[in-house]
Enzyme design. Structure first.
Site, mmCIF file in Angstrom:
data_model
loop_
_atom_site.group_PDB
_atom_site.id
_atom_site.type_symbol
_atom_site.label_atom_id
_atom_site.label_comp_id
_atom_site.label_asym_id
_atom_site.label_seq_id
_atom_site.Cartn_x
_atom_site.Cartn_y
_atom_site.Cartn_z
ATOM 1 N N LEU A 70 0.832 -1.202 0.000
ATOM 2 C CA LEU A 70 0.000 0.000 0.000
ATOM 3 C C LEU A 70 0.869 1.255 0.000
ATOM 4 O O LEU A 70 1.800 1.381 0.789
ATOM 5 C CB LEU A 70 -0.924 -0.003 1.215
ATOM 6 C CG LEU A 70 -1.890 -1.178 1.293
ATOM 7 C CD1 LEU A 70 -2.770 -1.062 2.536
ATOM 8 C CD2 LEU A 70 -2.762 -1.253 0.042
ATOM 9 N N HIS A 71 0.522 2.166 -0.886
ATOM 10 C CA HIS A 71 1.322 3.384 -1.005
ATOM 11 C C HIS A 71 0.516 4.426 -1.763
ATOM 12 O O HIS A 71 -0.461 4.109 -2.430
ATOM 13 C CB HIS A 71 2.617 3.101 -1.757
ATOM 14 C CG HIS A 71 2.383 2.599 -3.157
ATOM 15 N ND1 HIS A 71 2.329 3.429 -4.242
ATOM 16 C CD2 HIS A 71 2.130 1.363 -3.632
ATOM 17 C CE1 HIS A 71 2.087 2.707 -5.327
ATOM 18 N NE2 HIS A 71 1.952 1.450 -4.995
#
Lengths: 164, 108
Positions: A70-71
């Site tokens: 996740l980013h």
């Protein structure tokens, strides 16, 4: 070339949470963002940016079966580069066509592509090591998660040297 | 043979596309595949001069309308899957034009 592990050096048990409960993928993203924020890597708006990106482009951040990276973009409130790791008590569906459900979450805050490539190289190399995902799946404590990741990276360092 | 140009595509160009580019890079180097790699965000794919795109499975539908071959990778940290997918794409792109020799399709 590079030999000093970046993630292994920085990843400490306080940046890992195991058996986290989350009710859906939004909850996973929100908790990951809050964890990154708590560690001083991002501002609160980073979480919003991650949610928007997933809504816009779909669950492409589910990079391998059961694994989400996740980013958001570096301009979205990143204060310092950092990585946190969460394992989920109950796997959560992100809506990915093949890789659902997710049980391992890597939360990434990057300031710019080049400065963070070492960390990403390590994450990729670590996850590609045979057996690492299986070991992580059964890890019950942050300490054991850190140990598995460090162990896999030392193996990689020995085998591949600075080749990457 | 002229190397083919591949563009590794991701939503932000920061996270998963980097992982994928790193892994594809390793596979290309280790297996000496005739591929030159670049990476960029989805919105830059249209103007890229790449011969084909490489991305996670869930970006495939976004890239297909651009009319170039798309290699979708399910497990971005699985070197074997990446190698097989790239070999298949190379074979597909070379087959129509390469008439004389140099056909090194050695399946393991």
């Amino acid at each position: 070339m590079r030999s000093k592990p970046v993630v292994a050096a920085r990843l400490s048990p306080d940046r890992v949470r195991t058996n986290v409960y989350a009710k859906d993928w939004r909850d996973v993203v929100t908790q990951t963002g809050a964890f990154l924020e708590e560690k001083g890597f991002v501002e609160a708006r980073y979480t919003t940016a991650m949610l928007e990106l997933l809504a816009e482009l779909g669950p492409y951040m589910v990079i391998a079966p059961g694994v989400a990276l996740l980013h958001a973009r570096p301009g979205s409130g990143v204060l310092a580069p950092g990585v946190v790791v969460l394992t989920l008590a109950q796997p959560v569906r992100f809506g990915h066509s093949e890789n659902d459900p997710v049980w391992l979450v890597i939360g990434l805050a990057a300031t710019d592509p080049s400065s963070h490539i070492d960390a990403l190289t390590e994450i990729a190399t670590c996850l590609a090591e045979p057996g690492v995902l299986n070991s992580l799946r059964t890890a019950q404590t942050p300490e054991s998660v850190v140990e598995i990741i460090r162990g896999s990276l030392s193996v990689v360092t020995e085998h591949e040297g600075g080749r990457i | 043979m002229t190397p083919l140009r591949a563009l590794v595509v991701c939503g932000t160009g920061m996270g998963s596309s980097m992982i994928l580019k790193i892994m594809v890079d390793q596979v290309v180097t280790q297996n000496k595949l005739p591929i030159v790699l670049e990476s960029d965000v989805v919105s830059a794919a249209q103007s890229s001069s790449a011969d084909f795109f490489v991305c996670g499975l869930d970006l495939v539908p976004v890239l297909l309308p651009l009319g170039r071959p798309v290699v979708g990778i399910k497990n971005m940290v699985d070197r074997r899957e990446i190698l097989e997918a790239l070999r298949a794409q190379l074979a597909a792109l070379e087959a129509p034009s390469s008439g004389s020799g140099g056909n090194d399709r050695k399946e393991g």
